[in-house]
Design a protein around this motif. Structure first.
Motif, PDB file in Angstrom:
ATOM      1  N   GLY A  36     107.497  17.860  14.931  1.00 60.64           N
ATOM      2  CA  GLY A  36     106.228  18.574  14.852  1.00 60.64           C
ATOM      3  C   GLY A  36     106.417  20.013  14.398  1.00 60.64           C
ATOM      4  N   ARG A  37     107.443  20.662  14.935  1.00 63.13           N
ATOM      5  CA  ARG A  37     107.718  22.052  14.539  1.00 63.13           C
ATOM      6  C   ARG A  37     108.091  22.119  13.063  1.00 63.13           C
ATOM      7  NH1 ARG A  37     109.553  25.412  19.069  1.00 63.13           N
ATOM      8  NH2 ARG A  37     109.048  24.341  21.000  1.00 63.13           N
ATOM      9  N   ILE A  38     108.901  21.181  12.624  1.00 63.35           N
ATOM     10  CA  ILE A  38     109.368  21.180  11.232  1.00 63.35           C
ATOM     11  C   ILE A  38     108.212  20.910  10.285  1.00 63.35           C
ATOM     12  CG2 ILE A  38     110.805  19.922   9.583  1.00 63.35           C
ATOM     13  CD1 ILE A  38     112.765  19.495  12.047  1.00 63.35           C
ATOM     14  N   MET A  39     107.395  19.918  10.612  1.00 63.77           N
ATOM     15  CA  MET A  39     106.284  19.584   9.719  1.00 63.77           C
ATOM     16  C   MET A  39     105.241  20.698   9.698  1.00 63.77           C
ATOM     17  SD  MET A  39     105.930  15.421  10.076  1.00 63.77           S
ATOM     18  CE  MET A  39     104.846  15.254   8.632  1.00 63.77           C
ATOM     19  N   SER A  40     105.081  21.372  10.837  1.00 64.13           N
ATOM     20  CA  SER A  40     104.172  22.523  10.851  1.00 64.13           C
ATOM     21  C   SER A  40     104.646  23.583   9.876  1.00 64.13           C
ATOM     22  CB  SER A  40     104.093  23.147  12.245  1.00 64.13           C
ATOM     23  OG  SER A  40     103.516  22.253  13.153  1.00 64.13           O
ATOM     24  N   ARG A  41     105.940  23.862   9.924  1.00 65.94           N
ATOM     25  CA  ARG A  41     106.494  24.872   9.025  1.00 65.94           C
ATOM     26  C   ARG A  41     106.332  24.446   7.571  1.00 65.94           C
ATOM     27  NH1 ARG A  41     109.687  29.152  10.122  1.00 65.94           N
ATOM     28  NH2 ARG A  41     110.406  30.196   8.240  1.00 65.94           N
ATOM     29  N   ALA A  42     106.378  23.130   7.339  1.00 66.31           N
ATOM     30  CA  ALA A  42     106.311  22.621   5.968  1.00 66.31           C
ATOM     31  C   ALA A  42     104.875  22.347   5.531  1.00 66.31           C
ATOM     32  CB  ALA A  42     107.167  21.369   5.844  1.00 66.31           C
ATOM     33  N   GLY A  43     103.912  22.916   6.247  1.00 67.54           N
ATOM     34  CA  GLY A  43     102.551  22.893   5.719  1.00 67.54           C
ATOM     35  C   GLY A  43     101.626  21.815   6.242  1.00 67.54           C
TER      36      GLY A  43
ATOM     37  N   GLU B 223      97.479  18.810   5.264  1.00 70.26           N
ATOM     38  CA  GLU B 223      97.155  17.458   5.723  1.00 70.26           C
ATOM     39  C   GLU B 223      97.242  17.401   7.250  1.00 70.26           C
ATOM     40  OE1 GLU B 223      98.582  13.613   3.503  1.00 70.26           O
ATOM     41  OE2 GLU B 223      99.901  13.923   5.216  1.00 70.26           O
ATOM     42  N   ARG B 224      96.280  16.722   7.854  1.00 73.72           N
ATOM     43  CA  ARG B 224      96.276  16.620   9.315  1.00 73.72           C
ATOM     44  C   ARG B 224      97.101  15.417   9.731  1.00 73.72           C
ATOM     45  NH1 ARG B 224      91.014  15.653  11.606  1.00 73.72           N
ATOM     46  NH2 ARG B 224      91.951  16.211  13.589  1.00 73.72           N
TER      47      ARG B 224
END
Length: 536
Positions: free
Chosen positions: A149-156, A119-120
């Motif tokens: 942002g870093r955490i959500m990136s890691r979570a897909g 999801e964007r």
RNA sequence: GCCCUCGUAGCUCAGUGGAUAGAGCACCGGCCUCCGGAGCCGGGUGCGCAGGUUCGAGUCCUGCCGGGGGCGCCA
């Protein structure tokens, strides 16, 4: 399959045999706080005793009996305790499995749940007006937004970081008036900006005696300064979005015209109003003032239309200060009026930071500049002090104390653990000790409580990443990384990896344990945007 | 006045229905023949108040008290 999943399946299966049809969410495993309560625990008997028409303790005993009769991987003992908890004690082998999982996943793969499914999401944060340098409150939000942002990136999620630059309107005019007044050698007018930086910029400004020109000049310089400060704490934005560009491109007019066609707009007292009460707002809001100027809300709606309908973000997270609370209902109503499902817009209200003794005020020039904090503490410590607590909690900062305690900052505790690991690796290399492949290593030698503590901490990481991402709560990662560091320091103190009394096989197993700890620390620190040093 | 939010140890904060409420700082004691003592181990006081829901409440509900924020044709 994880131990948790295995247990949950076994429980559901045995409940069915007892004639209890458990809803999927009724079977929950948790890690007990007290070690004597085992490795995993379930309260399922307390949840389902009514449905099962038994007393809690009886259901627990029955279920525990059935579970004992079946064979479950790693389970060594099952006990009923308290009002009806069922506690599972597992063989250390389940933790050795975790160690293999961590090593196999590595820094990129372990604890990277795919929750976002691509999801964007846009995270808009800081967005401080370019009317003065950033203060420590802005720094708090900057660290928060960046870590999120870093955490959500890691979570897909596919994350975009944005800074909304408020480079137009009344505040820029007020800034321009302040600059011109200073240049004329007069005092700054009522409602103007008092800080020393205004005087400096007034000296540099050699343009015409026009308010807007002076304001834009100053805002550009201040924005450069803001970018520089954010660089210093390693916060980078993908996009700096100019409010002026939205107005100049005609998007504000387009947005109002669109709302008018949808019938959400009416005229009264010479102004244009949005019927926001139809979408849950407490009152209707003005979009175009009677003097013909668009309001801030009109611009903000155009901006959000651009986010959702032009650029097509699936989800938008705005990180705002609690002082913008009053805007939330309006922007949500407006976004819904634009035909966007309002759940796609999320506004995170961060509490304000107050300083001991006084309130910060940019206009009056009373605030602690973020650059000062960075200079005193360094980037890593400055980031971490702001990532220790939930952003929902109002916080008081005592700069004198922070300065005095800078050597006590928790960041060093965590970084020191990482540096110790690097040191072990260096010593191993000097002594010519290389790790053999993990498949050839006897991990069952890891039985010391300190060793198991490190592994127990690593077990938690996937859940921590999940919770931090879903709850938008980076401080959960901070807490976790501190607990892993604590477990590692304890291990380091009590268990020598290489030593006279340490058999080579144990050294090998411990080297892998150390490697897993390194991976965990690197992941955690990476999520916080804090450096993981090899030496300190 | 109305709405939101917060109240946990001396201080800064965790604990978003589970078992005996935790951590850091500060304070007081211990611990270096071997991988870095920026470390380890031990020591204690607390859920603002009063009701309610629940097998179980720091956590959920109601009221009160106290802090912060918001209710603009400002941005």
């Amino acid at each position: 399959m994880s131990a948790e999943t295995t247990l949950a399946r076994a429980i559901t299966e045995q409940l069915a045999r007892l004639g209890v049809d458990a809803p999927a969410d009724a079977v929950q495993l948790s890690r007990p706080q007290r070690p004597e309560h085992g490795d995993w625990s379930t309260n399922v008997a307390l949840i389902l005793y009514k449905q099962a028409e038994r007393r809690p303790r009886d259901l627990a005993e029955e279920l525990a009996g059935a579970l004992r009769d079946s064979t479950i991987e790693h389970v060594e003992a099952i006990e009923v305790a308290g009002p009806g908890f069922i506690n599972f004690k597992l063989s250390p082998r389940w933790l050795h499995d975790i160690l293999r999982e961590v090593v196999a996943g590595g820094e990129t793969g372990y604890a990277s749940p795919d929750l976002g499914r691509g999801e964007r999401v846009q995270i808009e944060f800081v967005s401080a007006n370019p009317t003065g340098p950033l203060h420590v409150g802005n720094g708090w939000f900057a660290s928060y937004g960046d870590a999120l942002g870093r955490i959500m990136s890691r979570a897909g999620w596919k994350v975009q970081r944005e800074y909304y630059v408020n480079d137009t309107g009344g505040q820029i005019r007020a800034l321009g008036e302040s600059i011109l007044a200073r240049r004329r050698g007069e005092s700054v007018p009522e409602g103007g900006y008092q800080g020393a930086y205004v005087a400096e910029l007034a000296e540099q400004y050699d343009g015409p005696e026009e308010v807007v020109a002076a304001g834009r000049f100053a805002a550009d310089r201040i924005l450069d300064n803001i970018k520089e400060t954010l660089e210093q704490i390693h916060v980078r934005f993908d996009e700096w979005y100019s409010q002026a560009s939205i107005e100049e491109s005609g998007q504000v007019a387009d947005t109002i015209a669109f709302l008018r066609r949808q019938g959400h707009v009416y005229e009264e007292d010479g102004a244009v109003w949005l019927r926001s009460t139809a979408f849950g707002d407490t009152r209707d809001r003005v979009l175009v003032k009677s003097n013909g100027d668009a309001t801030y809300l009109a611009g903000d709606l155009a901006y959000h239309r651009d986010k959702f309908l032009v650029r097509g973000f699936d989800r938008v997270i705005n990180v705002w200060g609690a002082d913008h609370h009053g805007q939330v209902a309006s922007i949500k109503a407006g976004v819904e009026a634009l035909g966007v499902e309002p759940g796609r817009l999320e506004v995170r209200l961060g509490q304000l930071i107050s300083l001991v003794g006084h309130r910060m005020s940019k206009r009056a020039g009373i605030y602690v500049p973020l650059s000062d904090l960075i200079q005193i503490l360094g980037a890593d410590a400055a980031r971490l002090v702001t990532l220790l607590a939930s952003i929902d909690q109002a916080t008081t900062l005592d700069l004198d104390r922070l300065t005095a305690e800078s050597a006590e900052n928790p960041v060093y505790y965590v970084q020191y653990a990482h540096a110790r690991i690097a040191s072990i690796d260096r010593v191993a290399a000097e002594r010519g000790i290389a790790r053999v492949p993990i498949e050839a290593t006897d991990l069952s030698l890891l039985t010391h409580p300190r060793e198991l503590d490190v592994l127990r901490s690593l077990v938690e990481l996937p859940r921590v990443v999940t919770d931090a991402a879903l709850e938008r709560a980076p401080y959960k990662v901070t807490n976790w990384v501190r607990s892993l560091a604590a477990a590692f320091h304890g291990f380091y103190h009590d268990c020598y990896v290489m030593g006279e009394d340490v058999p080579p096989e144990l050294t090998q197993a411990r080297l892998w344990l150390v490697e897993a700890a390194r991976i965990g620390l690197a992941i955690g620190l990476g999520l916080l945007g804090v450096d993981a040093p090899e030496q300190m």
